[in-house]
Design a protein around this motif. Structure first.
Motif, PDB file in Angstrom:
ATOM      1  N   THR A 191     -43.888 -46.422   8.889  1.00 33.96           N
ATOM      2  CA  THR A 191     -42.619 -47.144   8.817  1.00 33.96           C
ATOM      3  C   THR A 191     -42.627 -47.965   7.526  1.00 33.96           C
ATOM      4  N   ARG A 192     -41.424 -48.267   7.031  1.00 34.17           N
ATOM      5  CA  ARG A 192     -41.340 -48.979   5.758  1.00 34.17           C
ATOM      6  C   ARG A 192     -40.266 -50.053   5.798  1.00 34.17           C
ATOM      7  N   SER A 193     -40.584 -51.189   5.193  1.00 36.07           N
ATOM      8  CA  SER A 193     -39.615 -52.255   4.933  1.00 36.07           C
ATOM      9  C   SER A 193     -39.562 -52.496   3.433  1.00 36.07           C
ATOM     10  N   ASP A 194     -38.592 -53.293   3.002  1.00 31.05           N
ATOM     11  CA  ASP A 194     -38.486 -53.603   1.587  1.00 31.05           C
ATOM     12  C   ASP A 194     -39.695 -54.431   1.127  1.00 31.05           C
ATOM     13  N   ASN A 195     -39.951 -54.384  -0.176  1.00 27.76           N
ATOM     14  CA  ASN A 195     -41.033 -55.165  -0.758  1.00 27.76           C
ATOM     15  C   ASN A 195     -40.594 -56.636  -0.819  1.00 27.76           C
ATOM     16  N   LEU A 196     -41.190 -57.455   0.032  1.00 30.57           N
ATOM     17  CA  LEU A 196     -40.772 -58.845   0.183  1.00 30.57           C
ATOM     18  C   LEU A 196     -41.949 -59.781  -0.026  1.00 30.57           C
ATOM     19  N   PRO A 197     -41.688 -61.006  -0.477  1.00 31.60           N
ATOM     20  CA  PRO A 197     -42.769 -61.995  -0.606  1.00 31.60           C
ATOM     21  C   PRO A 197     -43.238 -62.483   0.756  1.00 31.60           C
TER      22      PRO A 197
END
Length: 446
Positions: A191-197
């Motif tokens: 699964t993937r999410s956006d690149n976030l801090p």
């Protein structure tokens, strides 16, 4: 490279820094081990068959990392077979990785499940190291592995082997990433999410999963079909299923995989096996279709907890301050299917003197509607009662009561925030503060 080596046959640790390898009782130990390793290499024996493993960081992480020996400028060295094992010694855990682990644990425990990070599970003579292990319903165990952008350009090369080892020992692997190239792999359910801090990942607002979850579209292969026949013919007249990408909230994914309402599947298209997550209802329909594709599987009842969220996503960390007018609209439990008897939450609202139907419901001193505060109080009380129970059957019954109350309050918060144009996360945070810490709340509205 590493300084500590585990010899699988001699069952001893070899400290390459010390002349005697840490075993003064075994003279000429280095010469014996080194000559044996060179002999294996001359005969073409693979590194995994030379009896040497990393006895330091890799072993502590539960990973079997095979090694070979060499001499460089008179210095003894043990070299990892795989670059990703070498990187384990040099790359510290990122703040984003820690934030994901903390979020998984928090969400699981809020739903009454047990969870912990960096869990080692004994498997024969070796270990399985799991980033975060969630103990779900019915003995279900979900092993979350987080691989972010810092994991390397080519990504982990032993995913399939590690996932298969986990499955063999009763752990459902769940690999999460923020890289599109990792998510396109089919070696496990990615699964993937956006690149976030890290500070955004750690928030309790909506963290959206943009890849790895699918909804199965069931259709008949006739002249009206919009999909090509997967059998390669013009129209076969049978029924098929086509996976379609769907977004899901990361918190919902954690909860529902633990509860068993989102499950992993393997979907074969031609010669490729695709691995992703679907609802248990879609999984059951697909299995029914595979057993008989001449009939369309029955449509299951709609899942009230599978609604999409309209909250601001956590990829937009700069949010306006929460401000609300003095009065709010009436708050029915939107999206909750009607039942013959009132729900637990509705009964609680009536018993607590909830707001009457009308254009101007009563307001709590905090500025939130009384009905909203009563719904949250009901869910909080149900959760506290769950934590006090020891009997498994009673806990399971109380967990269902708590989940029912939580669904109602989440729907009410969503409707209130949407009607007022507010940030749903801020409304929910303030509501929980009002209920859990009433003695610290001011007596003026927001």
């Amino acid at each position: 490279m590493a300084n500590t080596v585990w010899h699988t046959k001699l069952r001893v640790y070899l400290d390459l820094i010390r002349d005697d390898l840490g075993h003064p009782e075994l003279p000429d130990l280095w010469e014996t081990v080194y000559r044996t390793d060179r002999l294996y290499a001359a005969r073409g024996v693979p590194v995994a068959g030379r009896d040497l493993q990393c006895g330091g960081v890799c072993q502590e992480a539960g990973v079997e990392a095979w090694m070979h020996l060499r001499l460089r400028a008179g210095r003894r060295e043990a070299v990892h077979e795989k670059a990703e094992d070498e990187e384990r010694h040099t790359l510290p855990m990122s703040d984003e990785h820690k934030a994901y682990q903390e979020r998984i644990v928090r969400v699981a425990e809020e739903d009454g499940f047990r969870a912990d990070s960096e869990v080692r599970t004994r498997v024969g003579r070796s270990w399985i190291q799991t980033d975060t292990l969630v103990e779900g319903a019915d003995g279900r165990r979900i092993g979350w592995e987080v691989q972010l952008s810092s994991a390397g350009v080519h990504g982990p090369r032993s995913v399939r082997a590690r996932a298969a080892k986990a499955e063999k020992n009763g752990i459902t692997p769940a690999w999460h990433t923020d890289r599109a190239d990792y998510a396109r792999r089919n070696d496990t359910q990615w699964t993937r999410s956006d690149n976030l801090p890290a500070y955004v990942i750690a928030k309790t607002g909506d963290l959206r999963v943009v890849s790895g979850f699918r909804a199965l579209d069931f259709w008949r292969c006739d002249v009206r079909a919009v999909y090509p026949c997967p059998n390669g013919v013009r129209r076969c007249g049978r029924f098929h299923a086509t996976p379609k990408p769907r977004d899901v909230l990361f918190d919902d994914l954690v909860r529902r995989t633990a509860a068993g309402t989102i499950v992993p599947v393997q979907f074969r298209v031609g010669g490729t096996t695709h691995r992703f997550w679907v609802t248990d209802a879609d999984r059951d329909r697909h299995e029914a279709l595979r057993s008989d594709d001449t009939q369309l599987p029955p449509v299951p009842e709609p899942d009230p907890s599978a609604r999409a969220s309209r909250n601001r996503p956590t990829c937009k960390p700069s949010l306006p301050a929460l401000s609300a007018p003095a009065a709010g609209p009436e708050l029915p439990a939107a999206g909750v299917p009607a039942q013959p008897a009132p729900t637990v939450a509705e009964t609680a609202v009536q018993s607590r003197g909830g707001a009457q139907r009308g254009p101007h419901p009563a307001l709590h001193p905090s500025g939130l509607p009384d009905q909203l505060v009563a719904l949250q109080q009901t869910a909080t009380d149900a959760h506290l009662q769950l934590q006090q129970l020891d009997d498994l059957e009673e806990r399971d019954r109380q967990r269902r009561v708590w989940l029912e109350a939580a669904v109602v309050v989440q729907a009410a918060v969503t409707q209130y925030a949407r009607s007022k144009g507010l940030n749903r996360y801020e409304v929910e945070r303030r509501l929980r503060q009002v209920v859990r810490h009433p003695e610290t709340q001011p007596g003026t509205p927001l």
